[in-house]
Every structure is written in C-alpha cells, then in structure tokens.
Design an enzyme around this catalytic site. Structure first.
Site, PDB file in Angstrom:
ATOM      1  N   GLY A  13       1.222  -1.312   0.120  1.00  0.00           N
ATOM      2  CA  GLY A  13      -0.117   0.192   0.251  1.00  0.00           C
ATOM      3  C   GLY A  13       0.711   1.184  -0.246  1.00  0.00           C
ATOM      4  N   ILE A  14       0.554   2.101   0.596  1.00  0.00           N
ATOM      5  CA  ILE A  14       1.261   3.661   0.618  1.00  0.00           C
ATOM      6  C   ILE A  14       2.767   3.590   1.177  1.00  0.00           C
ATOM      7  CG2 ILE A  14       1.235   5.641   2.568  1.00  0.00           C
ATOM      8  CD1 ILE A  14      -2.155   5.278   2.038  1.00  0.00           C
ATOM      9  N   THR A  86      -7.472  -0.729  10.363  1.00  0.00           N
ATOM     10  CA  THR A  86      -9.134  -0.248  10.842  1.00  0.00           C
ATOM     11  C   THR A  86      -9.591  -1.725  11.226  1.00  0.00           C
ATOM     12  OG1 THR A  86      -9.381  -1.313   8.974  1.00  0.00           O
ATOM     13  CG2 THR A  86      -9.626   1.302   9.126  1.00  0.00           C
ATOM     14  N   GLN A 144     -15.995   4.365  12.907  1.00  0.00           N
ATOM     15  CA  GLN A 144     -14.656   4.436  13.210  1.00  0.00           C
ATOM     16  C   GLN A 144     -13.853   5.490  14.438  1.00  0.00           C
ATOM     17  OE1 GLN A 144     -12.616   5.639   9.539  1.00  0.00           O
ATOM     18  NE2 GLN A 144     -11.906   3.878   9.432  1.00  0.00           N
ATOM     19  N   TYR A 147     -10.304   3.871  15.667  1.00  0.00           N
ATOM     20  CA  TYR A 147      -9.355   4.514  14.483  1.00  0.00           C
ATOM     21  C   TYR A 147      -9.475   6.128  14.324  1.00  0.00           C
ATOM     22  CZ  TYR A 147      -7.279   4.757   9.659  1.00  0.00           C
ATOM     23  OH  TYR A 147      -6.319   5.280   8.420  1.00  0.00           O
ATOM     24  N   TYR A 179      -8.999   9.057   0.623  1.00  0.00           N
ATOM     25  CA  TYR A 179      -9.164   7.663   0.569  1.00  0.00           C
ATOM     26  C   TYR A 179      -8.303   7.372  -0.900  1.00  0.00           C
ATOM     27  CZ  TYR A 179     -14.143   7.543   3.305  1.00  0.00           C
ATOM     28  OH  TYR A 179     -14.709   7.819   4.432  1.00  0.00           O
ATOM     29  N   ILE A 180      -6.988   6.085  -0.442  1.00  0.00           N
ATOM     30  CA  ILE A 180      -6.715   5.871  -1.435  1.00  0.00           C
ATOM     31  C   ILE A 180      -6.290   4.771  -1.627  1.00  0.00           C
ATOM     32  CG2 ILE A 180      -3.336   5.896  -1.083  1.00  0.00           C
ATOM     33  CD1 ILE A 180      -4.956   8.910  -0.850  1.00  0.00           C
TER      34      ILE A 180
HETATM   35  N1  LIG Z   1      -5.935   3.405   1.993  1.00  0.00           N
HETATM   36  C1  LIG Z   1      -6.521   4.658   2.826  1.00  0.00           C
HETATM   37  O1  LIG Z   1      -7.131   5.239   2.219  1.00  0.00           O
HETATM   38  C2  LIG Z   1      -5.900   5.676   4.422  1.00  0.00           C
HETATM   39  C3  LIG Z   1      -6.368   6.659   4.165  1.00  0.00           C
HETATM   40  C4  LIG Z   1      -5.885   7.397   5.250  1.00  0.00           C
HETATM   41  C5  LIG Z   1      -4.744   6.714   5.914  1.00  0.00           C
HETATM   42  N2  LIG Z   1      -4.344   5.439   5.510  1.00  0.00           N
HETATM   43  C6  LIG Z   1      -3.282   5.219   7.332  1.00  0.00           C
HETATM   44  O2  LIG Z   1      -2.010   4.422   6.088  1.00  0.00           O
HETATM   45  C7  LIG Z   1      -1.568   3.960   6.320  1.00  0.00           C
HETATM   46  C8  LIG Z   1      -1.822   2.759   5.335  1.00  0.00           C
HETATM   47  O3  LIG Z   1      -2.560   2.169   4.902  1.00  0.00           O
HETATM   48  P1  LIG Z   1      -2.693   1.317   3.439  1.00  0.00           P
HETATM   49  O4  LIG Z   1      -3.566   1.336   3.478  1.00  0.00           O
HETATM   50  O5  LIG Z   1      -2.018   1.654   2.605  1.00  0.00           O
HETATM   51  O6  LIG Z   1      -3.150  -0.089   4.339  1.00  0.00           O
HETATM   52  P2  LIG Z   1      -2.655  -1.609   4.085  1.00  0.00           P
HETATM   53  O7  LIG Z   1      -2.032  -1.674   2.437  1.00  0.00           O
HETATM   54  O8  LIG Z   1      -3.682  -2.374   4.869  1.00  0.00           O
HETATM   55  O9  LIG Z   1      -0.990  -1.694   4.278  1.00  0.00           O
HETATM   56  C9  LIG Z   1      -0.507  -1.729   6.104  1.00  0.00           C
HETATM   57  C10 LIG Z   1       0.780  -2.325   6.445  1.00  0.00           C
HETATM   58  O10 LIG Z   1       0.652  -1.867   7.865  1.00  0.00           O
HETATM   59  C11 LIG Z   1       1.346  -3.416   8.021  1.00  0.00           C
HETATM   60  N3  LIG Z   1       1.588  -3.948   8.934  1.00  0.00           N
HETATM   61  C12 LIG Z   1      -0.541  -3.446  10.399  1.00  0.00           C
HETATM   62  N4  LIG Z   1      -0.066  -3.823  10.952  1.00  0.00           N
HETATM   63  C13 LIG Z   1       1.212  -3.877  11.299  1.00  0.00           C
HETATM   64  C14 LIG Z   1       1.847  -3.891  12.844  1.00  0.00           C
HETATM   65  N5  LIG Z   1       1.019  -4.683  13.611  1.00  0.00           N
HETATM   66  N6  LIG Z   1       3.117  -4.151  12.966  1.00  0.00           N
HETATM   67  C15 LIG Z   1       3.497  -3.419  11.547  1.00  0.00           C
HETATM   68  N7  LIG Z   1       3.508  -3.502  10.521  1.00  0.00           N
HETATM   69  C16 LIG Z   1       1.972  -3.481  10.460  1.00  0.00           C
HETATM   70  C17 LIG Z   1       1.053  -4.311   6.965  1.00  0.00           C
HETATM   71  O11 LIG Z   1       1.900  -4.979   7.101  1.00  0.00           O
HETATM   72  P3  LIG Z   1       1.759  -6.830   7.332  1.00  0.00           P
HETATM   73  O12 LIG Z   1       1.449  -6.925   5.127  1.00  0.00           O
HETATM   74  O13 LIG Z   1       1.817  -7.584   7.337  1.00  0.00           O
HETATM   75  O14 LIG Z   1      -0.380  -6.836   7.302  1.00  0.00           O
HETATM   76  C18 LIG Z   1       1.351  -3.916   6.075  1.00  0.00           C
HETATM   77  O15 LIG Z   1       2.453  -4.086   5.315  1.00  0.00           O
HETATM   78  C19 LIG Z   1      -2.046   3.308   7.378  1.00  0.00           C
HETATM   79  O16 LIG Z   1      -1.940   4.283   8.809  1.00  0.00           O
HETATM   80  C20 LIG Z   1      -3.918   3.593   7.565  1.00  0.00           C
HETATM   81  O17 LIG Z   1      -4.733   3.950   8.702  1.00  0.00           O
HETATM   82  C21 LIG Z   1      -5.050   4.513   4.822  1.00  0.00           C
END
Ligand SMILES: NC(=O)c1ccc[n+]([C@@H]2O[C@H](COP(=O)([O-])OP(=O)(O)OC[C@H]3O[C@@H](n4cnc5c(N)ncnc54)[C@H](OP(=O)(O)O)[C@@H]3O)[C@@H](O)[C@H]2O)c1
Length: 241
Positions: A13-14, A86, A144, A147, A179-180
C-alpha cells in the site's frame, strides 16, 4: 549513499510506495511489516528493499528491530510511521478488543517506534519523522471511533514532538490522506464506494499511494528543515482542514 530511512508497514500500500520513492531518492531503506510474509517477500523480490517483521505495537520488538536495521544500514535518520489498521464497528457494537488493537497499532505503535529512534536523532542533531494519520483523524468517521481517536492522537503527538525536536534538528510532521487506492479500501463495498465515497471527493477519484509518497519525500528531505509540526492534508479536496 543517501540517508537511512525506516518505513513501517512498508511492504504494501502507501508504505510500499513511500519506501520505493525514498529508495529512488538514494536513501538506504528498511521496510517493516506485521505478518504478511508473502507480500513482504514479493515486495523485496520486486524492489530489493529489505523487509523486517515485527509488530509496531510491541515496544521491545521495536527496540530490537530498530537495532537490527541500524546494524544493517546505519543509524535511522528518517522514520515514516505508516503502519496502520482498521477494526470498524459502530460504537455500540465496538468491542474493547477492536478498540485496543487499533490504538495499540496506530497510536502506541507510533510512540514505540519514535521513542526508539529519538535519542539517536537528538544526539546526531538530525531527524525527519513523518506519521501517516488520516482525514478521519481530522473530521471523525461513523464506525471509526477507535481509528479516528488513534489518528487524531497521532496529530497531537506530532505537534508536541515538533516542539521538542526543533532545537535538535528533528522535524516531525503528519500527513493526512483521504481515500487512497490500497487494499485497505478493498474492504469497502463497491456500491458504497460509487454512491457514497466518490461523490464526496471533489477531484472525483481516489488518491494514489505514489501521490502520498511524493509528499513524504518532500517532508523528509534536507530541504524541508523549516517545516515542522505541520499537518498536510492530501484528500482531493474532500475536507479542508
Ligand atoms: N488507504 C487509505 O485510504 C488510507 C487513508 C488514510 C490513511 N491511511 C493510513 O495509511 C497507512 C497505510 O495504509 P494502507 O492503506 O497502505 O494499508 P495496508 O495496505 O493495509 O498496509 C498496511 C501495512 O501496515 C503493516 N502493518 C499492519 N499492522 C502492523 C503492525 N502491528 N506492525 C507492523 N506493521 C503492521 C502491514 O503489514 P502486513 O502486510 O504484514 O499486514 C502493511 O505493510 C495506515 O496508517 C492507514 O491508516 C490509509
């Protein structure tokens, strides 16, 4: 060789986009993940960026993991607190477990990681810390409470540390994505995406992880030394904070 950067949740992801963008800038990058070995192995195979597995919710694991990264790459100069989860539920149905899992990862995880690089950054008089919060930490979101509380907490944490780090050459900033387009979004039903979420976004689309990465690259650059304690909104105009 450029600076040493550590990106939590950098395997997908991000975070993966951020890790790749920092590597493209010449940084020596370490990416961490929590449990998905397959995704991490695929990421390393594709990028040659080394991945490390531990939970950001575990203080001692963060301490040991960072020590290993520093033995491999050198002192961490750039920390990107990106790992997040989440566990959505309307508040009347939210379990204590759902509350604690999210707070432990998204807020305490940021403390655990930052606390273990802070001393070194202070000694070396240089550091760049960026935490990935969320639009929902700025405005709240139905189902949420956990969150949004964690992500709002990240903002207060950042503003406080920015004041403590300023004289030591450490900048501390926060990025609030809207939203990403990542796997996190794949849990949202298509109907909700098309009829509820997209109409709220003035630019008419989800953001891309690479767009978040470009903002992080700037905030972590040597050029961004006068920007600290800032909250950068990157949400397509959805919420003007
Ligand atoms: N996507 C959105 O629209 C969005 C919007 C606003 C903010 N965000 C924030 O942006 C960040 C990245 O989001 P994303 O959508 O890219 O998430 P994602 O695709 O679900 O990826 C999450 C990453 O965090 C790791 N992770 C989760 N729990 C962990 C833990 N306890 N210890 C170490 N690593 C952990 C995961 O590892 P594993 O692969 O091993 O699970 C994965 O590498 C998050 O903080 C999220 O809240 C996202």
């Amino acid at each position: 060789m450029g600076r040493v950067a550590l990106v939590t949740g950098g395997s997908r992801g991000i975070g993966a986009a951020i890790a790749k963008a920092l590597a493209a800038e010449g940084c020596a990058v370490a990416a961490t993940y929590g449990g998905n070995d397959e995704a991490a192995a695929k990421f390393t195979a594709e990028t040659s960026i080394k991945t490390y597995k531990w939970s950001v919710g575990d203080y001692d694991a963060c301490k040991d993991g960072i020590a290993q990264v520093e033995a491999d790459l050198g002192p961490v100069e750039i920390l990107v607190n990106n790992a997040g989860i989440t566990r959505d539920a309307p508040f009347h149905k939210m379990s204590p477990q759902q509350w604690h899992e999210v707070i432990d990862t998204n807020l305490t995880g940021v403390f655990n990681m930052t606390h273990n690089v802070w001393g070194g950054m202070r000694e070396r008089k240089f550091g760049r810390i960026v935490t990935i919060s969320s639009i929902n930490g700025q405005k709240g979101q139905f189902a949420q409470a956990n969150y949004a509380a964690s992500k709002a907490g990240d903002i207060g944490f950042t503003k406080s540390l920015a004041q403590e780090g300023a004289r030591a050459g450490i900048t501390v900033n926060i990025l609030c994505p809207g939203y990403i387009n990542t796997e996190m979004m794949s849990t949202i039903p298509e109907k909700v995406m098309n009829e509820v979420i997209l109409p709220q976004i003035p630019v008419g689309r989800l953001g891309e992880p690479e767009e978040m990465a470009r903002a992080v690259v700037f905030l972590t650059s040597d050029d961004a030394g006068f920007i600290t304690g800032s909250t950068i909104s990157a949400n397509g105009g959805q919420y003007l904070a």
